[in-house]
Design an enzyme around this catalytic site. Structure first.
Site, mmCIF file in Angstrom:
data_model
loop_
_atom_site.group_PDB
_atom_site.id
_atom_site.type_symbol
_atom_site.label_atom_id
_atom_site.label_comp_id
_atom_site.label_asym_id
_atom_site.label_seq_id
_atom_site.Cartn_x
_atom_site.Cartn_y
_atom_site.Cartn_z
ATOM 1 N N ARG A 118 0.839 -1.194 0.000
ATOM 2 C CA ARG A 118 0.000 0.000 0.000
ATOM 3 C C ARG A 118 0.879 1.250 0.000
ATOM 4 O O ARG A 118 2.000 1.233 0.501
ATOM 5 C CB ARG A 118 -0.903 0.006 1.237
ATOM 6 C CG ARG A 118 -1.823 -1.211 1.342
ATOM 7 C CD ARG A 118 -2.584 -1.196 2.659
ATOM 8 N NE ARG A 118 -3.500 -2.335 2.774
ATOM 9 C CZ ARG A 118 -3.187 -3.500 3.336
ATOM 10 N NH1 ARG A 118 -1.961 -3.681 3.846
ATOM 11 N NH2 ARG A 118 -4.060 -4.476 3.399
ATOM 12 N N LYS B 20 -1.797 -2.918 8.022
ATOM 13 C CA LYS B 20 -2.991 -2.603 8.801
ATOM 14 C C LYS B 20 -2.980 -3.392 10.105
ATOM 15 O O LYS B 20 -2.558 -4.546 10.144
ATOM 16 C CB LYS B 20 -4.248 -2.938 7.995
ATOM 17 C CG LYS B 20 -4.510 -1.982 6.833
ATOM 18 C CD LYS B 20 -5.838 -2.290 6.174
ATOM 19 C CE LYS B 20 -6.173 -1.268 5.089
ATOM 20 N NZ LYS B 20 -7.466 -1.554 4.440
ATOM 21 N N HIS C 170 -3.089 2.378 -5.642
ATOM 22 C CA HIS C 170 -3.882 1.166 -5.418
ATOM 23 C C HIS C 170 -4.068 0.395 -6.717
ATOM 24 O O HIS C 170 -4.173 -0.832 -6.718
ATOM 25 C CB HIS C 170 -5.233 1.512 -4.801
ATOM 26 C CG HIS C 170 -5.749 0.465 -3.868
ATOM 27 N ND1 HIS C 170 -5.097 0.132 -2.696
ATOM 28 C CD2 HIS C 170 -6.828 -0.340 -3.937
ATOM 29 C CE1 HIS C 170 -5.774 -0.828 -2.075
ATOM 30 N NE2 HIS C 170 -6.820 -1.126 -2.815
ATOM 31 N N ARG D 218 -1.111 -1.697 -7.104
ATOM 32 C CA ARG D 218 -1.261 -2.846 -6.209
ATOM 33 C C ARG D 218 -2.157 -3.907 -6.853
ATOM 34 O O ARG D 218 -1.839 -5.098 -6.851
ATOM 35 C CB ARG D 218 -1.845 -2.357 -4.882
ATOM 36 C CG ARG D 218 -2.139 -3.430 -3.835
ATOM 37 C CD ARG D 218 -2.518 -2.709 -2.540
ATOM 38 N NE ARG D 218 -3.211 -3.550 -1.575
ATOM 39 C CZ ARG D 218 -2.597 -4.326 -0.688
ATOM 40 N NH1 ARG D 218 -1.290 -4.408 -0.673
ATOM 41 N NH2 ARG D 218 -3.307 -5.024 0.188
ATOM 42 N N HIS E 283 -3.335 -9.221 3.164
ATOM 43 C CA HIS E 283 -4.776 -9.363 3.357
ATOM 44 C C HIS E 283 -5.049 -10.243 4.568
ATOM 45 O O HIS E 283 -4.405 -11.287 4.737
ATOM 46 C CB HIS E 283 -5.429 -9.995 2.120
ATOM 47 C CG HIS E 283 -5.510 -9.076 0.952
ATOM 48 N ND1 HIS E 283 -5.631 -9.524 -0.349
ATOM 49 C CD2 HIS E 283 -5.502 -7.720 0.878
ATOM 50 C CE1 HIS E 283 -5.681 -8.481 -1.161
ATOM 51 N NE2 HIS E 283 -5.607 -7.389 -0.446
ATOM 52 N N TYR F 79 -8.891 -10.913 -7.106
ATOM 53 C CA TYR F 79 -7.963 -10.823 -8.224
ATOM 54 C C TYR F 79 -8.081 -12.010 -9.171
ATOM 55 O O TYR F 79 -7.723 -11.911 -10.340
ATOM 56 C CB TYR F 79 -6.527 -10.684 -7.705
ATOM 57 C CG TYR F 79 -6.359 -9.421 -6.912
ATOM 58 C CD1 TYR F 79 -6.360 -8.179 -7.530
ATOM 59 C CD2 TYR F 79 -6.262 -9.458 -5.522
ATOM 60 C CE1 TYR F 79 -6.242 -7.024 -6.805
ATOM 61 C CE2 TYR F 79 -6.137 -8.297 -4.787
ATOM 62 C CZ TYR F 79 -6.131 -7.083 -5.436
ATOM 63 O OH TYR F 79 -6.033 -5.924 -4.707
#
Length: 312
Positions: free
Chosen positions: A163, A187, A258, A261, A284, A293
């Protein structure tokens, strides 16, 4: 909260929001961007509440009020994804307020989070990605430290799929140049290790030797990427860099960090990478997020088939 139609700040509410912000940062590990969004959602709700029921304060929050506020948001054209986030914001806040004794009951317990429609993200074709990297490299050949930095931004985002906030948060010590690895803080303060390839390594070497030393200042600290004034690069500047780079590629979608990404993940899967490996690289928390994806790859495959096959 309002007087004569003019909004005014309630010191008690502001203290409450400050404490909630600290909770999000220290106990939930939420990023500054997420915390800003949550507090904006709360202020919108509390303004709505004050207009309907002046002087009730937090005690006026109820399930009908929450539903009415979300309905007003939807009527104003707010997307399902944003409505889902705002619902999550409120549910997190009311649960916290109940534990703090600020509410006698949690009015959001039965509030349903709207399911966001998952749209397929815009991604680069592999040849467009190569063109974008070439465009960034050619711009850096003049020796301008900002152009050298910009090359590293697009190379590293595409090489790793991290990110933009993670990229801008890197310190020099987070980079293992001998093994070409990044130590990334993602995150929820979750740390992961992400590899990068030779082109990104070349861009990094150029930046550390010929770019960063020209921009470094007393305020630089250990930050890997620097802005024009020598401080840590702001993610918004990095987004501008990516958009400007993409504008140099004919026919490429106007994507930001993004989008790079998304492109990195899609190209990894098209190259045969295992889905769980891609999940780990992207950071993730669930495999379901990464599976988006696979849909991108199938959609691209079908588009090519429909265009090229004589009996499609």
């Amino acid at each position: 909260m309002t007087t004569g139609g003019q909004e005014r700040s309630d010191p008690g509410i502001e203290r409450c929001l400050e404490e909630f912000d600290q909770y999000l940062a220290l106990e939930r590990g939420r990023s500054e961007h997420t915390r800003r969004a949550y507090l904006g959602d709360l202020r919108s709700l509390l303004t709505f509440l004050a207009q309907r029921s002046p002087d009730t304060g937090l005690g006026g929050l109820s399930l009908p009020v929450l539903r009415s506020w979300l309905a007003a948001q939807a009527a104003a054209g707010t997307s399902r994804a944003t409505l889902a986030r705002r619902t999550s914001s409120i549910k997190t806040f009311t649960a916290w307020a109940l534990r703090k004794g600020l509410l006698s009951a949690d009015p959001a317990t039965r509030l349903q989070v709207p399911k966001a429609r998952r749209t397929l993200p815009a991604v680069l074709r592999q040849d467009q990605a190569v063109e974008a990297m070439d465009a960034a490299k050619s711009g850096a050949q003049q020796g301008d430290p900002l152009a050298i930095r910009d090359r590293l931004i697009v190379e590293m985002l595409y090489a790793t799929g991290i990110r933009v906030s993670e990229l801008c948060g890197l310190d020099i010590d987070d980079v293992d140049t001998s093994r070409r690895l990044l130590r990334v803080l993602g995150k929820g303060n979750k740390q992961r290790t992400v590899p990068y390839g030779e082109p990104a390594h070349a861009a990094l070497t150029a930046w550390l030797s010929a770019g960063r030393p020209k921009l470094v200042s007393e305020g630089s600290g250990a930050a890997l990427l620097l802005g024009v004034r020598g401080k840590r690069l702001d993610p918004r500047q990095a987004r501008t860099v990516v958009h400007e780079t993409m504008s140099a590629v004919a026919g490429a979608p106007d994507i930001g960090p993004h989008g790079l990404r998304h492109s990195a993940a899609t190209h990894l899967l098209e190259g045969g990478a295992d889905l769980r490996v891609v999940q780990e690289l992207l950071g993730h928390s669930t495999l379901a997020t990464t599976q988006l994806y696979t849909h991108v790859s199938v959609a691209r495959l079908r588009a090519v088939h429909d265009q090229a096959h004589p009996r499609a």
